[in-house]
Design an enzyme around this catalytic site. Structure first.
Site, mmCIF file in Angstrom:
data_model
loop_
_atom_site.group_PDB
_atom_site.id
_atom_site.type_symbol
_atom_site.label_atom_id
_atom_site.label_comp_id
_atom_site.label_asym_id
_atom_site.label_seq_id
_atom_site.Cartn_x
_atom_site.Cartn_y
_atom_site.Cartn_z
ATOM 1 N N GLU A 118 1.745 -10.060 -17.540
ATOM 2 C CA GLU A 118 1.271 -9.140 -16.343
ATOM 3 C C GLU A 118 0.449 -7.997 -16.854
ATOM 4 O O GLU A 118 -0.598 -7.474 -15.953
ATOM 5 C CB GLU A 118 2.318 -8.725 -15.361
ATOM 6 C CG GLU A 118 3.754 -7.596 -16.217
ATOM 7 C CD GLU A 118 4.579 -7.062 -15.358
ATOM 8 O OE1 GLU A 118 4.459 -6.972 -14.023
ATOM 9 O OE2 GLU A 118 5.730 -7.083 -15.924
ATOM 10 N N TRP A 178 -3.796 -1.882 -1.363
ATOM 11 C CA TRP A 178 -3.816 -3.264 -2.100
ATOM 12 C C TRP A 178 -4.074 -4.184 -1.036
ATOM 13 O O TRP A 178 -3.465 -4.580 -0.325
ATOM 14 C CB TRP A 178 -2.226 -3.275 -2.609
ATOM 15 C CG TRP A 178 -2.244 -4.409 -3.755
ATOM 16 C CD1 TRP A 178 -2.617 -4.538 -5.045
ATOM 17 C CD2 TRP A 178 -1.352 -5.396 -3.444
ATOM 18 N NE1 TRP A 178 -2.401 -5.867 -5.480
ATOM 19 C CE2 TRP A 178 -1.495 -6.277 -4.500
ATOM 20 C CE3 TRP A 178 -0.635 -5.842 -2.474
ATOM 21 C CZ2 TRP A 178 -0.733 -7.583 -4.685
ATOM 22 C CZ3 TRP A 178 0.079 -7.194 -2.672
ATOM 23 C CH2 TRP A 178 0.044 -7.892 -3.591
ATOM 24 N N HIS A 238 11.882 -30.736 -25.684
ATOM 25 C CA HIS A 238 11.523 -31.549 -24.368
ATOM 26 C C HIS A 238 10.219 -31.130 -23.628
ATOM 27 O O HIS A 238 10.072 -31.386 -22.493
ATOM 28 C CB HIS A 238 12.707 -31.171 -23.444
ATOM 29 C CG HIS A 238 14.188 -31.623 -24.168
ATOM 30 N ND1 HIS A 238 14.713 -32.766 -23.969
ATOM 31 C CD2 HIS A 238 14.822 -30.950 -24.531
ATOM 32 C CE1 HIS A 238 15.882 -32.826 -24.462
ATOM 33 N NE2 HIS A 238 15.980 -31.542 -24.948
ATOM 34 N N ASN A 293 0.996 0.389 5.826
ATOM 35 C CA ASN A 293 1.759 -0.546 4.693
ATOM 36 C C ASN A 293 2.259 -1.679 5.486
ATOM 37 O O ASN A 293 3.229 -1.399 6.217
ATOM 38 C CB ASN A 293 2.570 0.580 4.184
ATOM 39 C CG ASN A 293 3.400 -0.286 2.934
ATOM 40 O OD1 ASN A 293 2.828 -1.370 2.298
ATOM 41 N ND2 ASN A 293 4.538 0.053 2.487
ATOM 42 N N GLY A 294 2.181 -2.935 4.940
ATOM 43 C CA GLY A 294 2.767 -4.098 5.250
ATOM 44 C C GLY A 294 1.721 -5.150 6.068
ATOM 45 O O GLY A 294 0.551 -5.152 5.643
ATOM 46 N N LYS A 331 3.447 -2.150 -7.029
ATOM 47 C CA LYS A 331 4.786 -1.931 -7.663
ATOM 48 C C LYS A 331 6.005 -2.801 -6.970
ATOM 49 O O LYS A 331 6.874 -3.104 -7.587
ATOM 50 C CB LYS A 331 4.926 -0.392 -7.903
ATOM 51 C CG LYS A 331 6.207 0.174 -8.406
ATOM 52 C CD LYS A 331 6.588 -0.300 -9.844
ATOM 53 C CE LYS A 331 7.919 0.092 -10.307
ATOM 54 N NZ LYS A 331 7.935 -0.608 -11.715
ATOM 55 N N CYS A 349 0.970 -1.027 -0.081
ATOM 56 C CA CYS A 349 0.143 0.164 -0.076
ATOM 57 C C CYS A 349 0.806 1.065 0.133
ATOM 58 O O CYS A 349 2.205 1.303 0.096
ATOM 59 C CB CYS A 349 -0.820 0.046 1.390
ATOM 60 S SG CYS A 349 -1.709 -1.457 1.556
ATOM 61 N N LYS A 360 6.312 -9.611 -19.364
ATOM 62 C CA LYS A 360 5.709 -8.503 -19.601
ATOM 63 C C LYS A 360 4.223 -8.563 -20.216
ATOM 64 O O LYS A 360 3.528 -7.806 -19.860
ATOM 65 C CB LYS A 360 6.634 -7.607 -20.629
ATOM 66 C CG LYS A 360 7.644 -6.681 -20.490
ATOM 67 C CD LYS A 360 7.398 -5.631 -19.265
ATOM 68 C CE LYS A 360 7.531 -6.267 -18.037
ATOM 69 N NZ LYS A 360 8.690 -5.980 -16.853
ATOM 70 N N GLU A 372 11.588 -12.529 -19.746
ATOM 71 C CA GLU A 372 11.073 -11.388 -19.483
ATOM 72 C C GLU A 372 9.980 -10.714 -20.589
ATOM 73 O O GLU A 372 8.934 -10.269 -20.108
ATOM 74 C CB GLU A 372 12.185 -10.355 -19.604
ATOM 75 C CG GLU A 372 11.828 -8.712 -19.510
ATOM 76 C CD GLU A 372 11.364 -8.533 -18.151
ATOM 77 O OE1 GLU A 372 11.279 -9.213 -17.353
ATOM 78 O OE2 GLU A 372 10.719 -7.348 -18.089
ATOM 79 N N ARG A 404 1.347 1.764 -6.021
ATOM 80 C CA ARG A 404 1.538 0.738 -4.975
ATOM 81 C C ARG A 404 0.398 0.151 -4.630
ATOM 82 O O ARG A 404 0.690 -1.012 -3.825
ATOM 83 C CB ARG A 404 2.256 1.661 -3.569
ATOM 84 C CG ARG A 404 3.410 2.320 -4.055
ATOM 85 C CD ARG A 404 3.669 2.832 -2.506
ATOM 86 N NE ARG A 404 4.335 2.151 -1.556
ATOM 87 C CZ ARG A 404 5.502 1.702 -1.261
ATOM 88 N NH1 ARG A 404 6.382 1.979 -2.052
ATOM 89 N NH2 ARG A 404 5.557 0.906 -0.310
HETATM 90 C C1 F6R Z 1 7.573 -6.807 -13.524
HETATM 91 C C2 F6R Z 1 8.042 -6.288 -12.168
HETATM 92 C C3 F6R Z 1 8.510 -7.036 -11.147
HETATM 93 C C4 F6R Z 1 9.629 -6.612 -10.508
HETATM 94 C C5 F6R Z 1 9.792 -7.523 -8.920
HETATM 95 C C6 F6R Z 1 11.000 -7.054 -8.377
HETATM 96 O O1 F6R Z 1 7.334 -5.962 -14.278
HETATM 97 O O2 F6R Z 1 8.168 -5.298 -12.211
HETATM 98 O O3 F6R Z 1 8.345 -8.428 -11.512
HETATM 99 O O4 F6R Z 1 10.809 -6.837 -11.049
HETATM 100 O O5 F6R Z 1 8.711 -7.258 -8.185
HETATM 101 O O6 F6R Z 1 10.978 -5.709 -7.843
HETATM 102 P P1 F6R Z 1 12.341 -4.891 -7.658
HETATM 103 O O7 F6R Z 1 13.303 -4.779 -8.593
HETATM 104 O O8 F6R Z 1 11.579 -3.760 -6.913
HETATM 105 O O9 F6R Z 1 13.019 -5.624 -6.412
#
Ligand code: F6R
Length: 610
Positions: free
Chosen positions: A490, A76, A506, A102-103, A605, A2, A487, A483, A27
């Site tokens: 998500e 969140w 495989h 937050n937490g 995030k 959050c 992308k 990756e 967040r």
């Molecule tokens: C995907 C994404 C997440 C972060 C992951 C690690 O687009 O953003 O997979 O890469 O949560 O976050 P950080 O880099 O902040 O440790």
């Protein structure tokens, strides 16, 4: 995860809180709320509701909040569904104290039982509400700060808190234990927030609280102590981020803006780290001998940062000649990792607050390893807990999907691999020079790819209806395949898998038919023929192929109709360029499907809880 923010000063709190909250929306975005205290009347007023911050804004327009002290929250959900009752701030029984959190509170169930027995009435299903009732219990005969301190001794978990009480309407309290909290130092006003961008409109002078610290903010004073009451003196840091970096600046989404920021971010790193034809890391100089003595490397990270770490393995093994293990932080922390004083552990994290990565770092430190962090956020927990830090200088990344932080992490890994390669005499001066020349071209080449984005948009539009995607790559672009798939899934919610193309036979080849879109990453490479064979196998099974290749790769181009070209680039650095079409493809597919690109469902995030 959050976002929390608090304000005390001489201006109307609600306007400042709302602006800050908008910058924290990445967040969490399932509900939001605000509480202010009208000092004169010593009365707490509150507005909260499910939905995004713009719904809170509408509510505040209709029913404004006045007062120069307040707290606000964007949620969140973890405990209890996103509805009005579960939205923060939460209040005590008499509606005198308000808190934002937050937490996570791990022992909330038992605390709640005890408090209910003592007569406290709960309104929500959240873990947070126990905190405000605990404070209420002790605030009867203790000051707000002392009551908070006493409540903290009962809590297990990780949290950052903002607390106000109308019995002490000249104080804003912030608490940090395991979740980030930044204090903004203003003139006749002070603030606290979960993250830097929320404060930039008011101040660039910031104090980063550490775990087990309480800050008591008044209009003109900031008093920090540890949970046990020891005074803490810490000077504010000056933040160089610009407020405009936290705005969309005409782009339809933060993600698109951040994709476009990659050339200048990469350029900035090159300018900063290459001096007179050498890679210079001034921040590593005091530890140079220690780093040189390490016999192996271990990279820990999560999500996109983990994929950057996988690219790092190829770079470091090739350029610096050291064995590299790469681990997901969440796996590393729960096994018995073989790291010791001879290991250099590289922890990669955009936010520097990812709970699993921090836990992995602590585990590695306990075993005597040396920690090098690659991080984007100044003052974040990771940067404080590591022995040395290489910043990615990507500026604030607001969109949940990581883009510019990913390529900045890879660029730092490229530079670090070249630095270590020279230090260890694996690379001669000429070889380093050749690689540096290739690296310096990257920003310009990335710019060229962005200019062709309409072509990627058209391909995305033609494929947005597919029910699933497979991404294939080999060698240093195997992580690119992972990756690319991450992308897409998500932000568009289309099931997507990344695979090493050599693994096709495989198992995954069984997936291929005319309903499967397959993105084949096949740039100029010494193993190009292997990729061509994979593409032919997919064609034979009528998979819908999109090829990402390099200009001039005519044989690869001949394999499919849907082709995305990147400019010619040194193979080792190709993930830096391949990332862009993958990001744009995911972006445009998500747009075509009407998804909320910057705030994908169920995601936040930075993942500050496990
Ligand atoms: C995907 C994404 C997440 C972060 C992951 C690690 O687009 O953003 O997979 O890469 O949560 O976050 P950080 O880099 O902040 O440790």
């Amino acid at each position: 995860m959050c976002g929390i923010i608090g304000y005390i000063g001489e201006r109307q709190a609600s306007t400042i809180l709302l602006n800050g909250l908008k910058r924290l929306e990445y967040r969490g975005y399932d509900s939001s709320g605000m509480a202010t205290i009208l000092e004169r009347k010593k009365r707490l007023s509150i507005r909260k509701l499910p939905g995004k911050i713009r719904t809170l804004e509408k509510l505040l327009n209709k029913k404004p909040l006045t007062g120069t002290l307040g707290i606000a929250h964007t949620r969140w959900a973890t405990h209890g569904e996103p509805n009005k009752l579960n939205a923060h701030p939460h209040l005590d029984c008499k509606a005198e104290i308000a808190i934002v959190h937050n937490g996570i509170i791990e022992n909330y169930a038992e605390l709640k039982d005890e408090l209910i027995k003592e007569g406290h009435k709960f309104r929500s299903q959240t873990d947070t509400e126990v905190i405000v009732h605990l404070i209420e219990k002790y605030h009867t005969n203790l000051s707000l700060k002392e009551a908070t301190r006493k409540a903290l001794t009962k809590l297990k978990g990780s949290f950052a808190l903002g607390i106000v009480s109308c019995r002490e309407p000249d104080k804003l309290i912030g608490v940090r234990w395991g979740s980030p909290l930044v204090v903004g130092v203003g003139k006749n006003e002070n603030l606290l927030a979960s993250d830097i961008p929320a404060l930039l409109d008011v101040t660039k002078e910031m104090i980063f609280l550490e775990d087990e610290e309480i800050a008591v903010l008044t209009q003109n004073n900031i008093d920090i102590t540890t949970f046990s009451g020891i005074p803490v003196k810490r000077k504010p840091l000056h933040i160089t981020w610009d407020v405009s970096q936290a705005e969309r600046q005409g782009f339809s989404h933060f993600m698109l803006k951040e994709i476009h920021e990659q050339p200048p971010v990469l350029e900035g790193l090159l300018r900063q780290k290459i001096k007179d034809g050498e890679v210079i890391f001034a921040e590593l100089e005091p530890k140079r001998e220690e780093i040189l003595a390490k016999k192996s490397l271990c990279i820990v990270a999560c999500g996109t940062a983990y994929h950057a770490g996988l690219v790092g393995k190829y770079l470091l093994e090739e350029l610096a000649g050291l064995p590299v293990a790469v681990d997901l932080s969440s796996e590393f922390r729960y096994r018995n990792p073989l790291v010791d004083k001879d290991t250099l552990v590289i922890a990669i994290s955009q936010s520097g607050e990812t709970a699993d990565t921090l836990a992995a770092v602590r585990e590695a430190k306990n075993k005597g390893a040396f920690i090098l962090a690659i991080c984007n956020v100044l003052g974040s927990s990771l940067t404080r807990e590591s022995d040395v830090v290489l910043y990615t200088y990507a500026g604030p990344e607001i969109s949940v999907a990581s883009t510019k932080a990913y390529t900045a992490q890879i660029m730092v890994l490229c530079l670090f691999a070249l630095y270590l390669g020279r230090l260890r005499s694996v690379l001669c001066v000429e070889a380093q020079q050749k690689y540096l020349n290739a690296l310096k071209k990257i920003p310009q080449l990335a710019e060229k790819i962005l200019k062709e984005k309409d072509q990627i948009r058209r391909i995305a539009q033609r494929h947005a209806h597919f029910g699933s995607f497979l991404y294939l790559g080999r060698n240093i672009n195997y992580p690119s395949a992972l990756e690319g798939a991450l992308k897409l899934k998500e932000i568009s919610y289309i099931p997507a898998e990344g695979y090493a193309a050599g693994e096709m036979k495989h198992g995954p080849i069984a997936l291929i038919d005319e309903y499967r879109a397959v993105v084949c990453i096949a740039p100029q490479s010494r193993i190009r023929q292997k990729m061509i064979s994979n593409i032919q196998e997919i064609k034979a099974r009528r998979g819908k192929i999109i090829i990402i290749t390099t200009e001039g790769e005519e044989e690869v181009r001949g394999q499919a109709k849907e082709i995305i070209c990147i400019p010619s680039v040194e193979e080792l650095f190709s993930p830096l360029l391949i990332a862009l079409p993958l990001q744009l493809l995911a972006y445009y597919v998500a747009i075509k499907r009407g998804c909320n690109v910057d705030q994908p469902r169920n995601l936040a995030k930075s993942v500050t809880v496990e």
